[in-house]
Design a protein around this motif. Structure first.
Motif, PDB file in Angstrom:
ATOM      1  N   LYS A   1       0.891  -1.203  -0.083  1.00  0.00           N
ATOM      2  CA  LYS A   1      -0.102   0.003  -0.030  1.00  0.00           C
ATOM      3  C   LYS A   1       0.806   1.409  -0.142  1.00  0.00           C
ATOM      4  CE  LYS A   1      -0.884   0.436   4.965  1.00  0.00           C
ATOM      5  NZ  LYS A   1      -0.982   1.872   5.354  1.00  0.00           N
ATOM      6  N   THR A   2       0.456   2.223  -0.696  1.00  0.00           N
ATOM      7  CA  THR A   2       1.054   3.508  -0.777  1.00  0.00           C
ATOM      8  C   THR A   2      -0.089   4.460  -0.258  1.00  0.00           C
ATOM      9  OG1 THR A   2       2.496   2.734  -2.589  1.00  0.00           O
ATOM     10  CG2 THR A   2       2.158   5.267  -2.318  1.00  0.00           C
ATOM     11  N   GLU A   3       0.498   5.391   0.762  1.00  0.00           N
ATOM     12  CA  GLU A   3      -0.260   6.236   1.310  1.00  0.00           C
ATOM     13  C   GLU A   3       0.027   7.733   1.389  1.00  0.00           C
ATOM     14  OE1 GLU A   3      -2.762   4.419   4.698  1.00  0.00           O
ATOM     15  OE2 GLU A   3      -2.313   6.408   5.700  1.00  0.00           O
ATOM     16  N   TYR A   4      -0.762   8.798   1.340  1.00  0.00           N
ATOM     17  CA  TYR A   4      -0.628  10.164   1.563  1.00  0.00           C
ATOM     18  C   TYR A   4      -1.467  10.448   2.721  1.00  0.00           C
ATOM     19  CZ  TYR A   4      -1.168  15.176   1.854  1.00  0.00           C
ATOM     20  OH  TYR A   4      -1.342  16.616   2.159  1.00  0.00           O
ATOM     21  N   ARG A   5      -0.895  11.281   3.726  1.00  0.00           N
ATOM     22  CA  ARG A   5      -1.361  11.580   5.035  1.00  0.00           C
ATOM     23  C   ARG A   5      -1.159  12.983   5.309  1.00  0.00           C
ATOM     24  NH1 ARG A   5      -1.001   7.611  10.098  1.00  0.00           N
ATOM     25  NH2 ARG A   5      -1.576   6.258   8.294  1.00  0.00           N
ATOM     26  N   VAL A   6      -1.994  13.772   5.845  1.00  0.00           N
ATOM     27  CA  VAL A   6      -1.782  15.095   6.627  1.00  0.00           C
ATOM     28  C   VAL A   6      -2.341  15.318   7.892  1.00  0.00           C
ATOM     29  CG1 VAL A   6      -3.716  16.268   5.470  1.00  0.00           C
ATOM     30  CG2 VAL A   6      -1.993  17.531   6.233  1.00  0.00           C
ATOM     31  N   ALA A   7      -1.791  15.524   8.917  1.00  0.00           N
ATOM     32  CA  ALA A   7      -1.883  15.706  10.268  1.00  0.00           C
ATOM     33  C   ALA A   7      -1.480  17.146  10.784  1.00  0.00           C
ATOM     34  CB  ALA A   7      -1.294  14.622  10.987  1.00  0.00           C
ATOM     35  N   GLU A   8      -2.665  17.575  11.560  1.00  0.00           N
ATOM     36  CA  GLU A   8      -2.557  18.756  12.301  1.00  0.00           C
ATOM     37  C   GLU A   8      -2.422  18.609  13.990  1.00  0.00           C
ATOM     38  OE1 GLU A   8      -4.051  23.356  12.316  1.00  0.00           O
ATOM     39  OE2 GLU A   8      -5.191  22.030  11.237  1.00  0.00           O
ATOM     40  N   TYR A   9      -1.698  19.262  14.441  1.00  0.00           N
ATOM     41  CA  TYR A   9      -1.512  19.212  15.967  1.00  0.00           C
ATOM     42  C   TYR A   9      -1.522  20.549  16.807  1.00  0.00           C
ATOM     43  CZ  TYR A   9       0.878  14.912  14.724  1.00  0.00           C
ATOM     44  OH  TYR A   9       0.911  13.702  14.179  1.00  0.00           O
ATOM     45  N   ASP A  10      -2.124  20.249  18.047  1.00  0.00           N
ATOM     46  CA  ASP A  10      -2.379  21.649  18.725  1.00  0.00           C
ATOM     47  C   ASP A  10      -1.238  22.486  19.089  1.00  0.00           C
ATOM     48  OD1 ASP A  10      -4.896  20.544  19.081  1.00  0.00           O
ATOM     49  OD2 ASP A  10      -4.329  19.411  20.949  1.00  0.00           O
ATOM     50  N   THR A  11      -1.577  23.836  19.051  1.00  0.00           N
ATOM     51  CA  THR A  11      -0.386  24.684  19.295  1.00  0.00           C
ATOM     52  C   THR A  11       0.277  24.514  20.603  1.00  0.00           C
ATOM     53  OG1 THR A  11      -1.626  26.401  17.738  1.00  0.00           O
ATOM     54  CG2 THR A  11       0.195  27.237  19.261  1.00  0.00           C
ATOM     55  N   LYS A  12       1.710  24.674  20.460  1.00  0.00           N
ATOM     56  CA  LYS A  12       2.218  24.547  21.666  1.00  0.00           C
ATOM     57  C   LYS A  12       3.164  25.643  22.124  1.00  0.00           C
ATOM     58  CE  LYS A  12       4.997  22.705  25.128  1.00  0.00           C
ATOM     59  NZ  LYS A  12       4.187  22.734  26.577  1.00  0.00           N
ATOM     60  N   SER A  13       3.279  26.569  23.172  1.00  0.00           N
ATOM     61  CA  SER A  13       4.109  27.704  23.484  1.00  0.00           C
ATOM     62  C   SER A  13       5.424  27.013  23.962  1.00  0.00           C
ATOM     63  CB  SER A  13       3.377  28.249  24.445  1.00  0.00           C
ATOM     64  OG  SER A  13       4.391  29.642  24.914  1.00  0.00           O
ATOM     65  N   LEU A  14       6.495  27.253  23.101  1.00  0.00           N
ATOM     66  CA  LEU A  14       7.916  27.154  23.393  1.00  0.00           C
ATOM     67  C   LEU A  14       8.526  27.968  24.296  1.00  0.00           C
ATOM     68  CD1 LEU A  14       9.034  25.558  20.006  1.00  0.00           C
ATOM     69  CD2 LEU A  14       7.608  24.155  22.054  1.00  0.00           C
ATOM     70  N   VAL A  15       8.601  27.883  25.648  1.00  0.00           N
ATOM     71  CA  VAL A  15       9.384  28.744  26.703  1.00  0.00           C
ATOM     72  C   VAL A  15      10.922  28.422  26.310  1.00  0.00           C
ATOM     73  CG1 VAL A  15       9.578  29.489  28.973  1.00  0.00           C
ATOM     74  CG2 VAL A  15       7.263  28.767  27.956  1.00  0.00           C
ATOM     75  N   GLU A  16      11.564  29.484  26.126  1.00  0.00           N
ATOM     76  CA  GLU A  16      12.906  29.500  26.368  1.00  0.00           C
ATOM     77  C   GLU A  16      13.517  29.711  27.601  1.00  0.00           C
ATOM     78  OE1 GLU A  16      14.026  32.138  23.177  1.00  0.00           O
ATOM     79  OE2 GLU A  16      12.210  31.806  22.205  1.00  0.00           O
ATOM     80  N   SER A  17      14.831  28.779  27.739  1.00  0.00           N
ATOM     81  CA  SER A  17      15.670  28.685  28.904  1.00  0.00           C
ATOM     82  C   SER A  17      16.846  29.039  28.994  1.00  0.00           C
ATOM     83  CB  SER A  17      15.386  27.336  29.529  1.00  0.00           C
ATOM     84  OG  SER A  17      13.943  27.144  29.989  1.00  0.00           O
ATOM     85  N   VAL A  18      17.607  29.621  29.644  1.00  0.00           N
ATOM     86  CA  VAL A  18      18.987  30.077  29.779  1.00  0.00           C
ATOM     87  C   VAL A  18      19.624  29.268  30.853  1.00  0.00           C
ATOM     88  CG1 VAL A  18      20.744  31.643  29.648  1.00  0.00           C
ATOM     89  CG2 VAL A  18      18.716  32.122  28.252  1.00  0.00           C
ATOM     90  N   GLY A  19      20.522  28.273  30.566  1.00  0.00           N
ATOM     91  CA  GLY A  19      21.193  27.441  31.569  1.00  0.00           C
ATOM     92  C   GLY A  19      20.164  26.706  32.502  1.00  0.00           C
ATOM     93  N   GLY A  20      18.809  26.188  31.800  1.00  0.00           N
ATOM     94  CA  GLY A  20      18.039  25.866  32.630  1.00  0.00           C
ATOM     95  C   GLY A  20      16.878  26.392  33.450  1.00  0.00           C
ATOM     96  N   VAL A  21      17.233  27.784  33.189  1.00  0.00           N
ATOM     97  CA  VAL A  21      16.241  28.926  33.893  1.00  0.00           C
ATOM     98  C   VAL A  21      15.507  29.278  32.894  1.00  0.00           C
ATOM     99  CG1 VAL A  21      16.114  30.843  35.530  1.00  0.00           C
ATOM    100  CG2 VAL A  21      17.780  29.149  35.651  1.00  0.00           C
TER     101      VAL A  21
END
Length: 260
Positions: A207-227
């Motif tokens: 079988k050969t298949e095409y698929r499209v998936a959309e995922y919920d928005t995520k807020s990527l909080v940035e850290s410096v030195g783990g903080v």
């Protein structure tokens, strides 16, 4: 008279035997064997691989302002993956096939994520995806199924190390984001066909298949030195994939496509 009757009787018997000897022998023809009617009802397993891309709408923000500080942008990436799964189909109304299935994808669909406020960017990977759904297909031939599918999906994304791309101002910072999982939905479609023409047994399909998936928005909080800092970037991914898999059908009944 008796001699004449005897002579005529003997002559008739001899003539009948001679004619019978000249007739061809009777032949018997066996009735042709009927191929079993194909049935797609039953369990199946599959495994394969493919190629995928993701695109993500995002914007950079600063927590104290409570709003986006830059215009929205779109980032993306691509890569390869492997897939495994299984399901169960039911054939009905002769040419229609419906079923349920589940699968998982493992790979590294890599792309770029960036924060234009701090002037940093890095690699983001779509590492694992799973899906559970239904499919509905129509038999365009006894051993060829064209189908559409849809259902729920989940994705696991890596963390990212964001390094400066401006070299001035706040861009002197190197920040990181954590890994995360998101849920969503998918739709797709494909074609499945028997591999008898290639010398495989009757239970093997592709079988050969095409698929499209959309995922919920995520807020990527940035850290410096783990903080954690007050800066971050939103991430709303859409993943598109094309895959090809070998399929083994346990309960297949029907002919095998002849090898040419």
């Amino acid at each position: 008279m008796k001699k004449l009757a005897f002579t005529l009787t003997a002559l008739a018997a001899f003539t009948g035997s001679a004619v019978a000897a000249d007739l061809p022998a009777r032949t018997y023809t066996k009735a042709p064997m009927m191929a079993p009617t194909p049935s797609w009802t039953g369990f199946y397993l599959f495994g394969g691989g493919g190629y995928g891309i993701w695109d993500a709408d995002s914007h950079s923000y600063s927590v104290p302002t409570g709003a986006a500080t830059t215009v929205s942008q779109r980032t993306g990436g691509d890569g390869y993956f492997g897939t495994v799964g299984g399901g169960y189909d039911w054939q009905f109304n002769s040419n229609w096939v419906g079923g349920i299935f589940g699968d998982a994808q493992f790979g590294s669909i890599r792309g770029t994520v960036q924060d234009t406020v701090l002037g940093v960017a890095g690699r983001e990977k779509d590492q694992t995806n799973w899906a559970a759904g239904v499919r509905l297909g129509y038999l365009i031939a006894p051993t060829v199924l064209s189908y559409v599918n849809g259902g729920y999906s989940g994705g696991q994304f890596s963390g990212a190390t964001l390094t400066p791309f401006t070299g001035v101002g706040p861009g002197a910072l190197t920040t990181t984001t954590g890994s995360f999982s998101r849920n969503g939905w998918f739709v797709g479609g494909g074609v499945e066909n028997q591999l008898g023409v290639l010398g495989f047994g009757p239970n093997w399909f592709m079988k050969t298949e095409y698929r499209v998936a959309e995922y919920d928005t995520k807020s990527l909080v940035e850290s410096v030195g783990g903080v954690p800092t007050t800066f971050g970037t939103t991430f709303n991914p859409i993943v598109q994939t094309v895959s090809t898999s070998l399929v083994y059908r346990f309960n297949w009944t029907g002919p095998v496509v002849a090898k040419y």
